[in-house]
Design an enzyme around this catalytic site. Structure first.
Site, short mmCIF file in Angstrom:
data_model
loop_
_atom_site.label_atom_id
_atom_site.label_comp_id
_atom_site.label_asym_id
_atom_site.label_seq_id
_atom_site.Cartn_x
_atom_site.Cartn_y
_atom_site.Cartn_z
N GLY A 10 31.45 -0.43 24.15
CA GLY A 10 32.80 0.10 24.08
C GLY A 10 33.50 -0.33 22.81
N ASN A 37 29.16 2.91 21.42
CA ASN A 37 30.36 3.64 21.85
C ASN A 37 30.03 5.11 21.97
OD1 ASN A 37 33.32 3.33 22.39
ND2 ASN A 37 33.44 4.92 20.82
N LYS A 38 30.71 5.80 22.90
CA LYS A 38 30.31 7.19 23.11
C LYS A 38 30.79 8.13 22.01
CE LYS A 38 33.50 7.91 26.91
NZ LYS A 38 33.64 8.45 28.24
N VAL A 81 26.96 4.73 27.61
CA VAL A 81 26.32 3.76 28.51
C VAL A 81 26.23 4.37 29.90
CG1 VAL A 81 26.54 1.49 29.58
CG2 VAL A 81 27.24 1.82 27.18
N GLU A 171 56.46 6.45 28.81
CA GLU A 171 56.26 6.67 27.37
C GLU A 171 55.93 8.14 27.09
OE1 GLU A 171 53.56 3.59 25.85
OE2 GLU A 171 55.34 2.38 25.49
N ASP A 303 40.19 -3.73 30.09
CA ASP A 303 40.57 -3.07 31.34
C ASP A 303 39.48 -3.07 32.41
OD1 ASP A 303 42.93 -2.63 30.03
OD2 ASP A 303 43.09 -0.53 30.63
P1 FAD Z 1 39.77 1.03 25.80
O1 FAD Z 1 40.77 0.87 24.74
O2 FAD Z 1 40.00 2.03 26.89
O3 FAD Z 1 38.36 1.34 25.10
C1 FAD Z 1 37.20 1.61 25.81
C2 FAD Z 1 36.17 2.21 24.86
O4 FAD Z 1 34.95 2.39 25.55
C3 FAD Z 1 36.58 3.58 24.32
O5 FAD Z 1 36.31 3.65 22.95
C4 FAD Z 1 35.67 4.55 25.10
O6 FAD Z 1 35.36 5.71 24.36
C5 FAD Z 1 34.43 3.69 25.30
N1 FAD Z 1 33.63 4.08 26.47
C6 FAD Z 1 34.09 4.33 27.72
N2 FAD Z 1 33.05 4.61 28.54
C7 FAD Z 1 31.93 4.55 27.78
C8 FAD Z 1 30.54 4.72 28.06
N3 FAD Z 1 30.11 5.00 29.29
N4 FAD Z 1 29.66 4.56 27.05
C9 FAD Z 1 30.08 4.25 25.78
N5 FAD Z 1 31.38 4.08 25.47
C10 FAD Z 1 32.29 4.21 26.45
N6 FAD Z 1 48.77 -1.91 26.25
C11 FAD Z 1 49.54 -2.74 25.50
O7 FAD Z 1 49.29 -3.95 25.42
N7 FAD Z 1 50.63 -2.26 24.80
C12 FAD Z 1 50.95 -0.95 24.79
O8 FAD Z 1 51.92 -0.55 24.16
C13 FAD Z 1 50.16 -0.05 25.55
N8 FAD Z 1 50.43 1.26 25.55
C14 FAD Z 1 49.61 2.12 26.24
C15 FAD Z 1 49.91 3.49 26.18
C16 FAD Z 1 49.12 4.40 26.87
C17 FAD Z 1 49.44 5.86 26.80
C18 FAD Z 1 48.01 3.91 27.64
C19 FAD Z 1 47.16 4.91 28.38
C20 FAD Z 1 47.74 2.57 27.71
C21 FAD Z 1 48.52 1.65 27.01
N9 FAD Z 1 48.28 0.28 27.03
C22 FAD Z 1 49.05 -0.59 26.29
C23 FAD Z 1 47.13 -0.25 27.78
C24 FAD Z 1 45.95 -0.39 26.80
O9 FAD Z 1 45.74 0.81 26.09
C25 FAD Z 1 44.66 -0.80 27.51
O10 FAD Z 1 44.90 -1.97 28.24
C26 FAD Z 1 43.57 -1.02 26.47
O11 FAD Z 1 43.23 0.21 25.85
C27 FAD Z 1 42.31 -1.65 27.07
O12 FAD Z 1 41.41 -1.88 26.03
P2 FAD Z 1 39.84 -1.85 26.29
O13 FAD Z 1 39.18 -2.30 25.04
O14 FAD Z 1 39.52 -2.56 27.56
O15 FAD Z 1 39.48 -0.34 26.57
P1 NAD Z 2 50.92 1.45 36.28
O1 NAD Z 2 50.07 1.03 37.41
O2 NAD Z 2 51.60 0.43 35.46
O3 NAD Z 2 52.04 2.46 36.80
C1 NAD Z 2 51.74 3.48 37.72
C2 NAD Z 2 53.02 3.92 38.41
O4 NAD Z 2 52.69 5.01 39.25
C3 NAD Z 2 53.62 2.82 39.28
O5 NAD Z 2 54.99 2.71 38.97
C4 NAD Z 2 53.39 3.32 40.70
O6 NAD Z 2 54.42 2.97 41.60
C5 NAD Z 2 53.34 4.84 40.49
N1 NAD Z 2 52.58 5.55 41.53
C6 NAD Z 2 51.34 5.22 42.00
N2 NAD Z 2 50.96 6.11 42.96
C7 NAD Z 2 51.97 7.01 43.07
C8 NAD Z 2 52.15 8.19 43.85
N3 NAD Z 2 51.23 8.61 44.71
N4 NAD Z 2 53.29 8.88 43.69
C9 NAD Z 2 54.23 8.48 42.80
N5 NAD Z 2 54.12 7.39 42.04
C10 NAD Z 2 53.00 6.67 42.16
O7 NAD Z 2 49.97 2.38 35.39
P2 NAD Z 2 50.14 2.86 33.87
O8 NAD Z 2 51.55 3.19 33.57
O9 NAD Z 2 49.09 3.91 33.70
O10 NAD Z 2 49.72 1.58 33.03
C11 NAD Z 2 48.39 1.09 33.09
C12 NAD Z 2 48.27 -0.23 32.37
O11 NAD Z 2 48.50 -0.03 30.97
C13 NAD Z 2 49.29 -1.26 32.84
O12 NAD Z 2 48.69 -2.53 32.83
C14 NAD Z 2 50.35 -1.20 31.78
O13 NAD Z 2 51.00 -2.46 31.62
C15 NAD Z 2 49.56 -0.83 30.53
N6 NAD Z 2 50.42 -0.07 29.62
C16 NAD Z 2 51.26 -0.78 28.82
C17 NAD Z 2 52.13 -0.11 27.97
C18 NAD Z 2 53.06 -0.91 27.09
O14 NAD Z 2 52.97 -2.13 27.05
N7 NAD Z 2 53.97 -0.27 26.37
C19 NAD Z 2 52.13 1.30 27.93
C20 NAD Z 2 51.25 2.00 28.78
C21 NAD Z 2 50.41 1.30 29.62
#
Ligand code: FAD
Ligand code: NAD
Length: 409
Positions: A10, A37-38, A81, A171, A303
């Site tokens: 990953g 990575n994929k 993977v 967001e 994650d």
């Molecule tokens: P990922 O970043 O998800 O990377 C996983 C990698 O594995 C990817 O490149 C994927 O292509 C690859 N992969 C997956 N499956 C396979 C496979 N089978 N084979 C090969 N490769 C594969 N967190 C913060 O701290 N601050 C933020 O502001 C924040 N904002 C966010 C906003 C959004 C919209 C989202 C969705 C999440 C946000 N998060 C934020 C949460 C954060 O993005 C995740 O916690 C973080 O990406 C986890 O990192 P990771 O390396 O575990 O996995």
């Molecule tokens: P989350 O679990 O934080 O939020 C999901 C929300 O969906 C919750 O408020 C929950 O009550 C609601 N929900 C769940 N089931 C529901 C249903 N059936 N009907 C209506 N509401 C329902 O998930 P996320 O927002 O995808 O975030 C995932 C992870 O990524 C978290 O750890 C978060 O902290 C992180 N993240 C961080 C940031 C940042 O730091 N700016 C931004 C995006 C994500």
């Protein structure tokens, strides 16, 4: 003697940072490093809500892996993977057969969690990766363009339901309401006809922030047209909308919508449970040095890992901030293991949290108790984004890919 083989799965925050840290900490002869990575690119998952809404081109969020890692030191394999044979020290790839390892770092990230809600998998879109967010942007535009090509106008095509008001949902809503005026102009649609509805099961959005910041966020998003349905569960997703209702009540209401985006939560990558790891919501409960109990050469980070906060007895939230710090810890610990030294415990240093509310607006808490809202929080968010790029690829990557205009787009 052959070099020990370190395999990283990953190339997200955890995997990329582990790779670059290992190349910095180890000598050429210490180990053979392979990254799988994929895709051939790394993307900023934390920016994905922007291309999903169409406020940022997808290419701003991604970069070729070979442009960031040192390809003289790291072998990069673009493959998917399929499974991990942890008792045989092998990883099975979709196209490339099996690869052996001495040390394994699993950083395969998250998937959207549907909690078994009927029709969600089939009918809702989710913010998961580059391909899924392209689909969201295109789907909304497709519904807008369908509207004028109908004999009998169906206004529900212009309704967008966002299920879940956590970080990702909020967001995305912030970006979406910023994009709508432009989208309505482009497709000749009256803005008044477009509905953006957030359905959140809990009594409030973003429960991790205090009341003042949450109220600010709700006020700001409502002023741009978001309708909040708080304390309301999304119970079913259909082809043409959602069924919602109060928790513990059988009474339901149907909301017709042309687009449903599910942001109700995430889980660890399914590859882990399919490979026989013990998981909770797809995440492995790792030890205090991020290794899998019983497998001293296997680390799980980001994650895919449940890392306990010893102060609360609950897992830390899965965030990029955590994944990045875990990568540093794993790189140090692999070096310790190669030298026959004991490993270090992982300690998370919480630098704060900022949630974007769209261009120029955000809420956040940094350094423990400093509350921010509005432009100051939005600037802090960009500084966090730029800092990551700097840590990953130095000033060059930050200048190439960063959000350098702190006040503008
Ligand atoms: P990922 O970043 O998800 O990377 C996983 C990698 O594995 C990817 O490149 C994927 O292509 C690859 N992969 C997956 N499956 C396979 C496979 N089978 N084979 C090969 N490769 C594969 N967190 C913060 O701290 N601050 C933020 O502001 C924040 N904002 C966010 C906003 C959004 C919209 C989202 C969705 C999440 C946000 N998060 C934020 C949460 C954060 O993005 C995740 O916690 C973080 O990406 C986890 O990192 P990771 O390396 O575990 O996995
Ligand atoms: P989350 O679990 O934080 O939020 C999901 C929300 O969906 C919750 O408020 C929950 O009550 C609601 N929900 C769940 N089931 C529901 C249903 N059936 N009907 C209506 N509401 C329902 O998930 P996320 O927002 O995808 O975030 C995932 C992870 O990524 C978290 O750890 C978060 O902290 C992180 N993240 C961080 C940031 C940042 O730091 N700016 C931004 C995006 C994500």
């Amino acid at each position: 003697m052959s070099k020990p083989r370190i395999l990283i799965l990953g190339a997200g925050y955890g995997g990329m940072m582990t790779t670059t840290q290992l190349t910095k900490r180890l000598g050429v002869n210490d180990a053979q490093i392979t990254l799988v990575n994929k895709h051939n690119y790394h993307y900023q998952t934390t920016w994905l809500h922007e291309p999903a809404a169409g406020t940022l081109p997808v290419d701003r969020t991604r970069m070729l892996i070979k442009d960031v890692i040192n390809t003289n030191r790291v072998e990069f394999i673009q493959d998917t993977v399929v499974s991990i044979k942890k008792d045989e020290n092998k990883v099975v790839l979709k196209n490339g057969g099996e690869i052996d390892y001495d040390y394994l770092v699993i950083a395969l990230g998250f998937e959207s969690e549907t909690f078994g809600i009927k029709g969600l998998k089939e009918n809702a879109l989710a913010i998961e990766d580059v391909n899924s967010v392209r689909l969201i942007r295109e789907h909304i535009e497709y519904q807008f363009s369908r509207y004028h090509n109908m004999e009998e106008k169906d206004d529900s095509l212009l309704t967008i339901v966002v299920g879940g008001g956590g970080f990702t949902g909020v967001e995305f809503l912030g970006e979406l309401v910023n994009r709508l005026p432009e989208l309505c102009r482009e497709y000749d649609i009256d803005r008044e006809k477009v509905r953006v509805i957030n359905v959140e099961g809990a009594p409030t959005i973003l429960p991790m922030f205090d009341k003042e910041l949450v109220e600010y966020a709700i006020r700001r998003l409502e002023s741009k047209g978001v309708e909040f349905r708080l304390g309301t569960l999304l119970k079913e997703c259909k082809e043409d909308g959602v069924v919602v209702g109060k928790p513990n009540s059988d009474e339901v209401e149907e909301i017709k919508a042309g687009t449903v985006v599910w942001t109700g939560g995430v889980r660890g990558n399914r590859v882990l449970e399919e490979s026989g790891f013990e998981v909770a919501r797809g995440r492995v409960n790792v030890g205090d040095d991020l290794r899998v109990p019983g497998y001293d050469n296997v680390f799980v980070i980001g994650d895919c890992a449940n890392v306990m906060n010893p102060e609360t007895g609950r897992p830390y939230p899965t965030t990029a901030q955590n994944a990045i710090q875990q990568a540093y810890s794993v790189a140090r610990n692999i070096k310790h293991l190669l030298r026959g030294e004991p490993t270090e415990k992982y300690v998370f240093h919480n630098k704060g949290t900022v949630a974007s509310l769209g261009h120029g607006d955000a809420i956040g808490v940094i350094f423990g108790n400093i509350k921010l809202k509005g432009m100051s929080a939005a600037i802090m968010k960009k500084i966090i984004d730029n800092r990551y790029l700097f840590l990953l690829g130095g000033i060059g990557l930050m200048l190439r890919k960063g959000k350098l205009n702190l006040f503008g787009k």
